[in-house]
Write a protein that holds these residues in place. Structure first.
Motif, PDB file in Angstrom:
ATOM      1  N   LEU A 313       0.938  -1.173  -0.187  1.00 15.00           N
ATOM      2  CA  LEU A 313       0.133  -0.052   0.090  1.00 15.00           C
ATOM      3  C   LEU A 313       0.835   1.295  -0.064  1.00 15.00           C
ATOM      4  CD1 LEU A 313      -3.063   0.394   0.068  1.00 15.00           C
ATOM      5  CD2 LEU A 313      -2.580   0.985   2.604  1.00 15.00           C
ATOM      6  N   GLN A 314       2.006   1.311   0.928  1.00 13.71           N
ATOM      7  CA  GLN A 314       2.788   2.179   0.900  1.00 13.71           C
ATOM      8  C   GLN A 314       3.504   2.609  -0.436  1.00 13.71           C
ATOM      9  OE1 GLN A 314       1.248   3.857   2.879  1.00 13.71           O
ATOM     10  NE2 GLN A 314       2.943   4.250   4.692  1.00 13.71           N
ATOM     11  N   TYR A 319       5.049   5.428  -5.167  1.00 18.51           N
ATOM     12  CA  TYR A 319       5.203   5.542  -7.014  1.00 18.51           C
ATOM     13  C   TYR A 319       4.417   6.668  -7.293  1.00 18.51           C
ATOM     14  CZ  TYR A 319       8.517   1.748  -7.330  1.00 18.51           C
ATOM     15  OH  TYR A 319       9.811   1.237  -7.259  1.00 18.51           O
ATOM     16  N   ASP A 320       2.939   6.710  -6.894  1.00 14.70           N
ATOM     17  CA  ASP A 320       2.118   7.768  -7.366  1.00 14.70           C
ATOM     18  C   ASP A 320       2.789   9.167  -7.177  1.00 14.70           C
ATOM     19  OD1 ASP A 320      -0.842   8.521  -8.141  1.00 14.70           O
ATOM     20  OD2 ASP A 320      -0.472   9.552  -6.274  1.00 14.70           O
ATOM     21  N   ARG A 321       3.408   9.215  -6.162  1.00 13.26           N
ATOM     22  CA  ARG A 321       3.939  10.735  -5.816  1.00 13.26           C
ATOM     23  C   ARG A 321       5.320  10.851  -6.841  1.00 13.26           C
ATOM     24  NH1 ARG A 321       2.857  11.545   0.586  1.00 13.26           N
ATOM     25  NH2 ARG A 321       0.732  11.389   0.425  1.00 13.26           N
ATOM     26  N   LEU A 322       5.940   9.786  -7.272  1.00 18.14           N
ATOM     27  CA  LEU A 322       6.992   9.860  -8.210  1.00 18.14           C
ATOM     28  C   LEU A 322       6.559  10.050  -9.567  1.00 18.14           C
ATOM     29  CD1 LEU A 322       9.214   7.348  -6.344  1.00 18.14           C
ATOM     30  CD2 LEU A 322       9.921   9.503  -6.593  1.00 18.14           C
ATOM     31  N   GLY A 323       5.182   9.952  -9.628  1.00 19.82           N
ATOM     32  CA  GLY A 323       4.863  10.226 -10.941  1.00 19.82           C
ATOM     33  C   GLY A 323       4.588   8.712 -11.810  1.00 19.82           C
ATOM     34  N   ASP A 324       4.638   7.525 -11.200  1.00 20.09           N
ATOM     35  CA  ASP A 324       4.728   6.491 -11.884  1.00 20.09           C
ATOM     36  C   ASP A 324       3.436   5.581 -11.434  1.00 20.09           C
ATOM     37  OD1 ASP A 324       4.857   3.909 -13.059  1.00 20.09           O
ATOM     38  OD2 ASP A 324       7.164   3.731 -12.538  1.00 20.09           O
ATOM     39  N   ARG A 325       2.295   6.064 -12.149  1.00 14.11           N
ATOM     40  CA  ARG A 325       1.021   5.918 -11.844  1.00 14.11           C
ATOM     41  C   ARG A 325       1.029   4.285 -12.157  1.00 14.11           C
ATOM     42  NH1 ARG A 325      -1.742  10.977 -12.074  1.00 14.11           N
ATOM     43  NH2 ARG A 325      -0.714  11.963 -10.066  1.00 14.11           N
ATOM     44  N   GLU A 326       1.293   3.841 -13.093  1.00 15.02           N
ATOM     45  CA  GLU A 326       0.918   2.430 -13.556  1.00 15.02           C
ATOM     46  C   GLU A 326       1.664   1.779 -12.318  1.00 15.02           C
ATOM     47  OE1 GLU A 326      -0.546  -0.744 -15.101  1.00 15.02           O
ATOM     48  OE2 GLU A 326      -0.853   1.290 -15.956  1.00 15.02           O
ATOM     49  N   LYS A 327       2.927   1.639 -12.162  1.00 14.37           N
ATOM     50  CA  LYS A 327       3.362   0.794 -10.845  1.00 14.37           C
ATOM     51  C   LYS A 327       2.762   0.962  -9.519  1.00 14.37           C
ATOM     52  CE  LYS A 327       7.878  -0.740 -10.063  1.00 14.37           C
ATOM     53  NZ  LYS A 327       9.267  -0.930 -10.235  1.00 14.37           N
ATOM     54  N   ALA A 328       2.105   2.337  -9.265  1.00 14.33           N
ATOM     55  CA  ALA A 328       1.455   2.767  -8.173  1.00 14.33           C
ATOM     56  C   ALA A 328      -0.025   1.709  -8.122  1.00 14.33           C
ATOM     57  CB  ALA A 328       1.239   4.335  -8.262  1.00 14.33           C
ATOM     58  N   ARG A 329      -0.402   1.614  -9.397  1.00 11.99           N
ATOM     59  CA  ARG A 329      -1.714   0.837  -9.645  1.00 11.99           C
ATOM     60  C   ARG A 329      -1.507  -0.470  -9.193  1.00 11.99           C
ATOM     61  NH1 ARG A 329      -6.387   2.088 -13.062  1.00 11.99           N
ATOM     62  NH2 ARG A 329      -5.203   3.698 -13.936  1.00 11.99           N
ATOM     63  N   LYS A 349      -8.253   2.555  -5.370  1.00 12.86           N
ATOM     64  CA  LYS A 349      -9.035   1.747  -6.642  1.00 12.86           C
ATOM     65  C   LYS A 349      -9.611   3.120  -7.229  1.00 12.86           C
ATOM     66  CE  LYS A 349     -11.429  -2.060  -8.336  1.00 12.86           C
ATOM     67  NZ  LYS A 349     -10.251  -2.607  -9.198  1.00 12.86           N
ATOM     68  N   ARG A 350     -10.484   3.757  -6.469  1.00 10.91           N
ATOM     69  CA  ARG A 350     -11.605   4.734  -6.856  1.00 10.91           C
ATOM     70  C   ARG A 350     -10.608   5.763  -7.589  1.00 10.91           C
ATOM     71  NH1 ARG A 350     -14.406   3.107  -2.447  1.00 10.91           N
ATOM     72  NH2 ARG A 350     -13.575   4.977  -1.288  1.00 10.91           N
ATOM     73  N   TYR A 351      -9.487   6.297  -6.815  1.00 10.95           N
ATOM     74  CA  TYR A 351      -8.770   7.479  -7.384  1.00 10.95           C
ATOM     75  C   TYR A 351      -8.122   6.901  -8.567  1.00 10.95           C
ATOM     76  CZ  TYR A 351      -4.252   9.877  -7.652  1.00 10.95           C
ATOM     77  OH  TYR A 351      -2.971  10.430  -8.105  1.00 10.95           O
ATOM     78  N   PHE A 352      -7.649   5.631  -8.759  1.00  6.58           N
ATOM     79  CA  PHE A 352      -6.959   5.305 -10.090  1.00  6.58           C
ATOM     80  C   PHE A 352      -8.088   5.445 -11.081  1.00  6.58           C
ATOM     81  CE2 PHE A 352      -3.761   3.633  -7.542  1.00  6.58           C
ATOM     82  CZ  PHE A 352      -2.788   4.463  -7.651  1.00  6.58           C
ATOM     83  N   GLU A 353      -9.103   4.770 -10.863  1.00  8.07           N
ATOM     84  CA  GLU A 353     -10.272   4.999 -11.984  1.00  8.07           C
ATOM     85  C   GLU A 353     -10.725   6.243 -12.340  1.00  8.07           C
ATOM     86  OE1 GLU A 353     -13.242   2.665  -9.946  1.00  8.07           O
ATOM     87  OE2 GLU A 353     -12.552   0.509 -10.359  1.00  8.07           O
ATOM     88  N   SER A 354     -10.668   7.207 -11.458  1.00 10.87           N
ATOM     89  CA  SER A 354     -10.923   8.632 -11.783  1.00 10.87           C
ATOM     90  C   SER A 354      -9.920   9.093 -12.637  1.00 10.87           C
ATOM     91  CB  SER A 354     -11.239   9.475 -10.395  1.00 10.87           C
ATOM     92  OG  SER A 354      -9.641   9.775  -9.973  1.00 10.87           O
ATOM     93  N   LEU A 355      -8.834   8.515 -12.806  1.00  9.63           N
ATOM     94  CA  LEU A 355      -7.472   9.086 -13.503  1.00  9.63           C
ATOM     95  C   LEU A 355      -7.764   8.676 -15.137  1.00  9.63           C
ATOM     96  CD1 LEU A 355      -4.625   9.047 -11.248  1.00  9.63           C
ATOM     97  CD2 LEU A 355      -6.230  10.943 -11.612  1.00  9.63           C
ATOM     98  N   SER A 356      -8.573   7.609 -15.245  1.00  7.07           N
ATOM     99  CA  SER A 356      -8.768   6.872 -16.398  1.00  7.07           C
ATOM    100  C   SER A 356      -9.369   7.750 -17.308  1.00  7.07           C
ATOM    101  CB  SER A 356      -9.388   5.573 -16.407  1.00  7.07           C
ATOM    102  OG  SER A 356      -8.623   4.744 -15.394  1.00  7.07           O
TER     103      SER A 356
END
Length: 356
Positions: A313-314, A319-329, A349-356
């Motif tokens: 989870l961490q 990785y989200d804060r490093l800009g690597d959204r795919e790895k974060a997901r 999960k809802r957060y990543f879906e909102s970015l799609s």
């Protein structure tokens, strides 16, 4: 088959005693209840399960009370439970198999003690305790608070677990009050007592004094290595709460001088760097946590989630804060495979879906 005396000390336990005794009914050969001054229905409830009920004056000494209960036992082994403990239905068969197959030369049986649980009931905090002890005079309790029988002789580890299901706060000041009285009477605390005194101070938000006690304990040449490692973690948290963040990391790293890092410690160090915004260093420690082998039999406190769910989870956050959204997901989905109903996982999960 081994014979077992269940030996309990109780005081004002009318809310939980029947639940405890029901859970172990039929699995022990004798029930010893030592009451230390109940003013509710505790003794009446105990009488529904046993006629071996004894009175013992309370003297601020848990070891003395437990030894009084052991002194009444007549079976081969003494087993202790607190009134808020239960043997869950899933553990009864394991316990019965243990009793039926216990090698006759066994001196102590270490059983897992689950003391905290997640929203689905799975344990998130556990450790092994001496649970069945051969009924001989040399195995007796020591310590006025956080009493213990040091494991010795032929020791067997069992998969059966006892669960501590606390009901209400009890007397949250009792242990600290006992330690204070010990110190006021001029008694020197041994290393184990010093460690637990620090924990009691911490639980009472007395972080400055707790940190000083932990530092004193860590400087002693004596002391159990598991307590040393855990003291580093709690001492560091004292420093965080005092706003002394620069003092926290050195004490966390000091734990590495006692043993190779546990996943719990890796997560603590990772959290330090995460809070500092040093995400790459945080990634290193969380990824290291995922490589650590879990060993429940060290005797130390074990947080199972630190070996998978928490670092996953961490790592999602890092990785989200490093800009690597795919790895974060990806890491969030890995965390979800561990705890599919976790609020944090579902939020991410809802957060990543909102970015799609």
């Amino acid at each position: 088959m081994a014979t077992i005396s269940l030996c309990m000390i109780v005081k004002n336990e009318e809310k939980t005693l029947a639940r405890c005794l029901d859970s172990i009914e039929g699995l022990v050969d004798e029930i010893i209840i030592v009451d230390t001054g109940s003013t509710d229905r505790t003794v009446e409830i105990a009488a529904e399960f046993t006629d071996k009920i004894f009175r013992h004056p309370w003297t601020d000494d848990f070891a003395a009370a437990r030894n009084a209960s052991f002194s009444k036992a007549s079976m081969e082994y003494c087993m202790w439970l607190d009134a808020e403990d239960v043997l869950l239905p899933t553990e009864r068969d394991k316990f019965l198999q243990l009793k039926q197959s216990l090698p006759p030369d066994t001196d102590m049986v270490m059983m897992k003690y689950n003391t905290a649980f997640d929203e689905t009931g799975n344990p998130v905090f556990s450790y092994y305790r001496e649970r069945l002890i051969r009924n001989v005079p040399e195995y007796r309790w020591v310590g006025e608070v956080h009493e213990v029988i040091s494991p010795a002789g032929n020791i067997l580890y069992s998969d059966a677990a006892i669960s501590h299901k606390k009901e209400g706060p009890g007397d949250p000041d009792r242990n600290l009050r006992i330690y204070r009285r010990m110190l006021e009477s001029g008694k020197n605390l041994d290393p184990r007592q010093l460690y637990y005194y620090g924990r009691e101070l911490y639980y009472h938000w007395q972080y400055e004094e707790a940190a000083a006690v932990f530092e004193k304990f860590l400087d002693l040449p004596e002391g159990w290595v598991q307590n040393k490692i855990e003291a580093c973690t709690v001492c560091a948290d004292c420093y965080y709460r005092l706003g002394r963040n620069d003092d926290a990391l050195p004490v966390l790293l000091r734990s590495l001088s006692f043993d190779t890092p546990r996943a719990e410690l890796c997560c603590e160090i990772g959290n330090h760097f995460l809070k500092c915004g040093n995400y790459r260093s945080a990634v290193y420690w969380y990824e290291t946590a995922l490589t650590r082998e879990r060993n429940d039999r060290t005797g130390g406190f074990v947080l199972p989630d630190c070996y998978d769910y928490i670092p996953m989870l961490q790592l999602c956050v890092c990785y989200d804060r490093l800009g690597d959204r795919e790895k974060a997901r990806e890491y969030n989905e890995m965390a979800g495979s561990c705890k599919p109903f976790s609020k944090a996982y579902l939020y991410n999960k809802r957060y990543f879906e909102s970015l799609s």
